[in-house]
Design a protein around this motif. Structure first.
Motif, PDB file in Angstrom:
ATOM      1  N   GLY A 188       0.797  -1.227   0.035  1.00  0.00           N
ATOM      2  CA  GLY A 188       0.000  -0.143  -0.091  1.00  0.00           C
ATOM      3  C   GLY A 188       0.985   1.197  -0.074  1.00  0.00           C
ATOM      4  N   LYS A 189       0.293   2.433   0.335  1.00  0.00           N
ATOM      5  CA  LYS A 189       1.117   3.686   0.292  1.00  0.00           C
ATOM      6  C   LYS A 189       1.355   3.921   1.921  1.00  0.00           C
ATOM      7  N   TYR A 190       2.192   3.105   2.466  1.00  0.00           N
ATOM      8  CA  TYR A 190       2.637   3.307   3.764  1.00  0.00           C
ATOM      9  C   TYR A 190       3.432   4.509   4.079  1.00  0.00           C
ATOM     10  N   GLU A 192       3.833   7.111   2.110  1.00  0.00           N
ATOM     11  CA  GLU A 192       3.318   8.125   1.581  1.00  0.00           C
ATOM     12  C   GLU A 192       2.310   8.763   2.872  1.00  0.00           C
ATOM     13  N   GLN A 193       1.819   7.839   3.555  1.00  0.00           N
ATOM     14  CA  GLN A 193       0.762   7.948   4.477  1.00  0.00           C
ATOM     15  C   GLN A 193       1.410   8.359   5.809  1.00  0.00           C
ATOM     16  N   LEU A 194       2.654   7.631   6.038  1.00  0.00           N
ATOM     17  CA  LEU A 194       3.621   8.220   7.157  1.00  0.00           C
ATOM     18  C   LEU A 194       3.910   9.391   7.238  1.00  0.00           C
ATOM     19  N   GLY A 195       4.341   9.864   6.095  1.00  0.00           N
ATOM     20  CA  GLY A 195       4.730  11.260   5.904  1.00  0.00           C
ATOM     21  C   GLY A 195       3.761  12.196   6.115  1.00  0.00           C
ATOM     22  N   ALA A 196       2.523  11.900   5.466  1.00  0.00           N
ATOM     23  CA  ALA A 196       1.500  12.695   5.338  1.00  0.00           C
ATOM     24  C   ALA A 196       0.924  13.097   6.835  1.00  0.00           C
ATOM     25  N   GLY A 429      -7.471  10.210   9.619  1.00  0.00           N
ATOM     26  CA  GLY A 429      -7.884   9.019  10.004  1.00  0.00           C
ATOM     27  C   GLY A 429      -6.875   7.903  10.010  1.00  0.00           C
ATOM     28  N   GLU A 430      -7.217   6.747  10.111  1.00  0.00           N
ATOM     29  CA  GLU A 430      -6.369   5.387  10.202  1.00  0.00           C
ATOM     30  C   GLU A 430      -6.034   4.644   9.051  1.00  0.00           C
ATOM     31  N   THR A 431      -4.952   4.200   8.881  1.00  0.00           N
ATOM     32  CA  THR A 431      -4.920   3.266   7.551  1.00  0.00           C
ATOM     33  C   THR A 431      -3.887   2.334   7.899  1.00  0.00           C
TER      34      THR A 431
END
Length: 468
Positions: A188-190, A192-196, A429-431
């Motif tokens: 997934g886009k882990y 990118e999501q962590l950075g965001a 939110g959460e991913t």
């Protein structure tokens, strides 16, 4: 493959083979592919790639990576994700409440003595956590599968969970050498999501925030992870010696010429105490607290999140889900006993020889006594400390955690495994990362899979097709 060819661990669920020794349907292509490969050579290939990529945990030691991936059917994964997200959402709500109005303690849903006696509680952070920036930006839950085949949460890790980038690295060394028609989903886009999420934790008004990773440096066991996150997200890695406090702001000396204000610190240090036992500030507290209190600095995986890692907190997470979210828990905990509670203690002491004893503040599997497997001296020692200091321990139901085929010599042998999936929480939110990291115990019959105690890693493949 017959029973004689694969020596099952007694009384536990095997991830790849059923009780008759037949591969489970979603494992058939992998087992057939492995039968056509030289397993010893396969493991040597993986070891060479690990060394080449510099994949280490601890003081420069290559991490043990097994070439046989763990497979998770797509349908099982889709059922699991909502439970992961629900649990992390409730734990973040608990942390914000514990450092804020403390509604859950006033309602007597969770006993106040949890807060009063937890080594992970940081009173200096009272009033400094904000629901708009979830305190546990990254959470890692340790899941185990019992004999009934159900995955349950053994422990929660919100203070400083490691392993997410190891999941990427293990995929990079394993997938190219396993000659199998099956293919895993990506993670997934882990990143990118962590950075965001880290940028989204910045104080108001900092539209282009500077995020830094606070590390102990090369001596930190998870230095590989710190370095990789910094490289992929473009965040500098700093040690406390590079930081300075000025006008209630934190600045980092990134080079001789460059002094930069830091808006968000992603904390990856082993040390996290802000105060000394007699309430004086630690060096870390003196450095960071003024900036945190001024609102000019935010800490991701906030100081004080160790409260959620307290093993006693784990005993109350299902109540938290009901209290904060008004929902039934989708993912169950391994049952735990609060040894400070009179009724719980009575029940546990009647059958303590059957349970697992854990120190509340322990991590990495240290200090854990699996009573049914312990030697007589170990059992006596554990019973003695529990009787003297019951408030410092919990008791937990034992789980014969599942096994998984692992290359030993030139054949497959079962080794116990857990699963650590990761959830990123941010303003939006959460991913959950797709898959996560599977850890395995090196020795036959061993139950401790932690990397800090010599455990290894497996690639975790969430399969593409809905049928698994």
């Amino acid at each position: 493959m017959s029973d004689s060819a694969y020596p099952f661990e007694p009384d536990c669920f095997d991830e790849a083979f059923d009780s008759d020794g037949r591969p489970r349907p979603h494992y058939v292509p992998l087992i057939e592919a492995l039968a056509a490969q030289d397993l010893k050579e396969l493991r040597e290939q993986v070891e060479a790639r690990v060394a080449k990529d510099g994949l280490t945990f601890g003081p420069g030691e290559p991490i043990a990576v097994d070439p046989v991936p763990r497979l998770i059917p797509a349908a099982e994964w889709e059922r699991l994700v909502p439970g992961l997200v629900q649990r992390v959402r409730a734990l973040n709500a608990f942390l914000v409440d514990a450092y804020g109005p403390q509604r859950i303690f006033d309602a007597d849903v969770v006993p106040r003595r949890l807060l009063e006696t937890s080594e992970g509680y940081a009173p200096a952070m009272q009033g400094l956590l904000d629901a708009a920036a979830p305190p546990a930006t990254v959470a890692g839950l340790d899941l185990v599968r019992g004999k009934d085949g159900e995955l349950r949460v053994l422990e929660d890790n919100l203070r400083m969970p490691s392993g997410a980038t190891y999941a990427f690295a293990v995929r990079e060394v394993v997938e190219p050498v396993v000659e199998c028609a099956l293919r895993p989903r990506g993670h997934g886009k882990y990143m990118e999501q962590l950075g965001a999420a880290l940028r989204g934790a910045a104080p108001q008004g900092r539209d282009e925030p500077t995020v830094a990773i606070l590390s102990d440096g090369h001596e930190n066991g998870a230095w590989y992870e710190h370095e990789r996150i910094g490289r992929e997200l473009g965040f500098p890695i700093v040690t406390p010696g590079q930081l300075e406090l000025s006008r209630e702001r934190i600045f980092a000396r990134l080079s001789r010429e460059r002094r930069t204000q830091i808006d968000v610190i992603y904390r990856r240090q082993d040390a996290d105490r802000l105060t000394e036992p007699h309430d004086g500030l630690t060096a870390l507290g003196e450095l960071l607290l003024p900036a945190l209190r001024s609102g000019r600095l935010r800490c991701a995986n906030a100081l004080g999140t160790g409260l959620a890692d307290d093993k006693l907190t784990h005993a109350y997470v299902e109540r938290m889900i009901e209290f904060y979210l008004g929902e039934e828990p989708l993912l169950r905990s391994v049952p735990s006993y609060d040894l400070s509670d009179e009724e719980d203690r009575r029940q546990a002491m009647e059958r303590l020889d059957e349970l697992v004893i854990k120190p509340r503040a322990g991590f990495g599997g240290y200090g854990v006594t699996i009573m049914p497997r312990a030697s007589e001296p170990e059992r006596k020692r554990a019973l003695g400390v529990v009787r003297r200091r019951p408030e410092q321990f919990i008791a937990q139901e034992p789980v014969e955690i599942s096994s998984h085929p692992t290359v030993r010599g030139g054949s497959l042998r079962p080794r116990r495994v857990d699963l650590r999936p990761f959830v990123v929480s941010g303003p939006d939110g959460e991913t959950a990362m797709v898959g996560g990291l599977t850890r395995f115990a090196q020795g036959a019959g061993e139950m401790v899979v932690n990397s800090s105690q010599g455990g290894g890693c497996k690639d975790t493949w969430v399969l593409e097709n809905p049928e698994g």
